[in-house]
Write a protein that holds these residues in place. Structure first.
Motif, PDB file in Angstrom:
ATOM      1  N   ALA A  22      39.320  47.930-115.073  1.00  0.00           N
ATOM      2  CA  ALA A  22      40.657  48.391-115.422  1.00  0.00           C
ATOM      3  C   ALA A  22      40.622  49.194-116.728  1.00  0.00           C
ATOM      4  CB  ALA A  22      41.616  47.196-115.559  1.00  0.00           C
ATOM      5  N   LEU A  43      41.480  53.186-116.792  1.00  0.00           N
ATOM      6  CA  LEU A  43      42.754  53.488-117.417  1.00  0.00           C
ATOM      7  C   LEU A  43      42.595  54.361-118.652  1.00  0.00           C
ATOM      8  CD1 LEU A  43      44.656  50.110-117.037  1.00  0.00           C
ATOM      9  CD2 LEU A  43      44.946  52.216-115.721  1.00  0.00           C
ATOM     10  N   ASN A  44      41.386  54.459-119.169  1.00  0.00           N
ATOM     11  CA  ASN A  44      41.155  55.315-120.347  1.00  0.00           C
ATOM     12  C   ASN A  44      40.792  56.684-119.937  1.00  0.00           C
ATOM     13  OD1 ASN A  44      41.809  53.500-122.267  1.00  0.00           O
ATOM     14  ND2 ASN A  44      39.756  52.722-122.487  1.00  0.00           N
TER      15      ASN A  44
END
Length: 94
Positions: free
Chosen positions: A89, A93-94
């Motif tokens: 995640a 997500l970055n």
């Protein structure tokens, strides 16, 4: 039985934290852990440090299997899978 799984899970989480700290000590260029974590996030290798931390779970998992503590090994496996989900995640997500 659920108590044994919980114990294994908690041991897996603690092993991951110690492995993460160990990775910071080895690969960090500073004695300030906060600075190392901040740099690792900025430079994109924070998830690699998390993966190194989770690698200690491998030893704990096999130790529990050798001692016939299968339910505790199951708890360690669950914590490792949780670390995988968190790492993925963060990575995506970055």
């Amino acid at each position: 039985m659920k108590r044994e799984i919980l114990i294994g899970f908690l041991i897996g989480v603690v092993a991951s934290v110690f492995g993460f700290i160990f990775g910071i000590q080895i690969f960090g260029n500073s004695s300030d852990w906060g600075l190392v974590v901040e740099r690792s996030i900025n430079q994109g290798f924070f998830t690699k440090l998390m993966s190194i931390g989770a690698a200690l779970n491998l030893g704990v998992f096999f130790l529990f299997l050798k001692k016939n503590k299968d339910q505790r090994a199951k708890g360690v496996l669950i914590s490792t899978i949780l670390m995988l989900i968190i790492t993925m995640a963060i990575k995506f997500l970055n």
